[in-house]
Scaffold this motif. Structure first.
Motif, PDB file in Angstrom:
ATOM      1  N   GLY A 247      -2.678  18.535   6.387  1.00 51.42           N
ATOM      2  CA  GLY A 247      -3.129  17.907   7.627  1.00 51.42           C
ATOM      3  C   GLY A 247      -4.278  16.931   7.465  1.00 51.42           C
TER       4      GLY A 247
ATOM      5  N   PHE B 198      -4.905  13.608   7.546  1.00 47.12           N
ATOM      6  CA  PHE B 198      -4.208  12.364   7.903  1.00 47.12           C
ATOM      7  C   PHE B 198      -5.168  11.206   8.150  1.00 47.12           C
ATOM      8  CE2 PHE B 198      -0.806  15.165  10.234  1.00 47.12           C
ATOM      9  CZ  PHE B 198      -0.330  15.627   9.022  1.00 47.12           C
TER      10      PHE B 198
ATOM     11  N   GLY C 232      -3.218   8.910  10.629  1.00 47.24           N
ATOM     12  CA  GLY C 232      -2.656   9.753  11.678  1.00 47.24           C
ATOM     13  C   GLY C 232      -1.173  10.016  11.496  1.00 47.24           C
TER      14      GLY C 232
ATOM     15  N   GLN D 209      -0.134  11.240  14.932  1.00 51.68           N
ATOM     16  CA  GLN D 209      -0.739  12.498  15.378  1.00 51.68           C
ATOM     17  C   GLN D 209      -2.194  12.259  15.783  1.00 51.68           C
ATOM     18  OE1 GLN D 209       1.219  15.430  15.245  1.00 51.68           O
ATOM     19  NE2 GLN D 209       2.804  13.924  14.798  1.00 51.68           N
ATOM     20  N   GLU D 210      -2.676  13.146  16.641  1.00 53.29           N
ATOM     21  CA  GLU D 210      -4.090  13.095  17.027  1.00 53.29           C
ATOM     22  C   GLU D 210      -4.795  14.334  16.470  1.00 53.29           C
ATOM     23  OE1 GLU D 210      -5.201  10.466  18.481  1.00 53.29           O
ATOM     24  OE2 GLU D 210      -3.259   9.570  18.986  1.00 53.29           O
ATOM     25  N   LYS D 211      -6.092  14.201  16.260  1.00 49.87           N
ATOM     26  CA  LYS D 211      -6.879  15.340  15.777  1.00 49.87           C
ATOM     27  C   LYS D 211      -7.022  16.391  16.865  1.00 49.87           C
ATOM     28  CE  LYS D 211      -9.634  13.781  11.933  1.00 49.87           C
ATOM     29  NZ  LYS D 211     -10.940  13.710  11.307  1.00 49.87           N
TER      30      LYS D 211
ATOM     31  N   TYR E  73      -5.361  17.578  13.501  1.00 46.34           N
ATOM     32  CA  TYR E  73      -4.044  17.320  12.931  1.00 46.34           C
ATOM     33  C   TYR E  73      -3.320  18.612  12.558  1.00 46.34           C
ATOM     34  CZ  TYR E  73      -5.768  12.524  12.123  1.00 46.34           C
ATOM     35  OH  TYR E  73      -6.255  11.265  12.261  1.00 46.34           O
TER      36      TYR E  73
END
Lengths: 235, 235
Positions: free
Chosen positions: B18, B20, B42, B129-131, B133
């Motif tokens: 994760g 990213f 991301g 993706q957003e944190k 992650y």
């Protein structure tokens, strides 16, 4: 910056698999660093590189500076940049490794250098093999072991993250050379009396492979057993 | 020679864990190669680098050329050197991989490039993706899948030896971009109708790590599960 880079020729998996051919001359290796560790063709001793000079510690304990045309199957070098050393006293090898891992990232390659006096130093050296080569585990079983008390010298080597087990030896991989060249080799155990510790982290890990070597080209490397074999051979 | 070197920023283990964050701008990446694969900060799509231009294939299937200031968490590039291509016709992906492994060493990193017509092409893309992650396995479960028949385009990617599982994705890791930019992504399956295959072996594997990234610095990467997780996420 060249100090940001560690250069490795060959892999530990190749040694585990008995690929001991010398595939890079020392003269070429030293273009990529003035400090480091390795071994010579045929597994001819434990190599220490310090101050731009490459030495091998043989099975009988003698230390010899290597000519530029000697070849190596595996070596790791970098350009030493002393900018942040710290004083250390009275540390076992376990204490030392725990201290270093507390202060540094487990995901980053870094060099470890200690100059000082070592209350205890236990080293081993492998010795020159002839073809057909055995694997590193069998060679390590026949290693010569040396010990010293209160010797002055230099510990040099590397930390590699767990992810690179087999590419390198994951965790700490340290060699020793005493100032008087009477003791050296792959460190099995030690205790620091007092010394200066330098940690040099690397942004770049540059791996150089002997792609023209016929045995390397065709070898089927068994990665399943690597972790256990490396722990047996290197500790 | 610069054509002897493959340059990789980040590791696949970081994506599995994760990590990213974008840690290298595309402009810096392109200094190290004109061809390759990767993903954006991301996990914003599947990246293809061809002819010195970097593209991302997004979850909706659109292809966008990336500006130099876009950052990447993971990418692998090299300078394309077409010196020994061979014509291939009517090959499944299994036939193709078997043929390549018969002709090349399993211990050497090499680039794979195929230009031509593909009877079948199935790709996937991950999406931004957003944190905080998730891991790559969870993201891959939500991938978008695209298919095409008789598309013209370029397959670009790499073979990494088994030893480097987790550092890279071991075995073949191939991306696709059609000439008309209507289809692309990480290849799940394909069949070559006719094309030209180029294999470019590398002497040097240069790994560049984001040592200044705080999440990378402190992350504990679980290497025990890596192999299974990578197979789940990448195949």
């Amino acid at each position: 910056m060249e100090e940001d880079t560690v250069y490795q020729h060959g892999t530990l998996a190749m040694l585990i698999s008995g690929l001991f051919d010398g595939t890079l001359p020392v003269s070429s290796l030293l273009e990529h660093g003035d400090s480091g560790i390795g071994t010579c063709a045929g597994l001819d001793g434990e190599m220490v590189v310090l101050g731009g000079h490459a030495y091998t510690i043989r099975r009988d304990g003698t230390v010899e500076e290597l000519a530029g045309d000697v070849t190596v199957p595996f070596a790791c070098v970098h350009f030493d940049e002393v900018k942040n050393f710290q004083s250390i006293t009275n540390l076992s090898v376990d204490d030392l490794e725990a201290k270093i891992l507390q202060e540094n990232s487990r995901n980053v390659f870094f060099a470890v250098k200690i100059t000082g006096t070592f209350a205890k130093m236990t080293t081993r050296t492998v010795f020159k093999q002839e073809k057909p080569y055995p694997g590193l585990v069998e060679v390590a079983d026949q290693q010569a072991i040396f010990t010293g008390e209160d010797t002055k010298g230099t510990v040099i080597g590397y930390y590699a993250p767990d992810l690179y087990q087999g590419v390198a030896s994951s965790g700490f991989h340290l060699h020793y050379l005493s100032d008087n060249h009477q003791l050296g080799g792959h460190i099995l155990d030690m205790a620091v009396k007092d010394g200066e510790l330098t940690i040099q982290p690397f942004v770049n890990f540059n791996l150089h492979l002997p792609v023209d070597n016929a045995d390397f080209f065709k070898k089927r490397i068994d990665t399943d057993q690597l972790n256990a074999q490396i722990r047996q051979a290197e500790h």
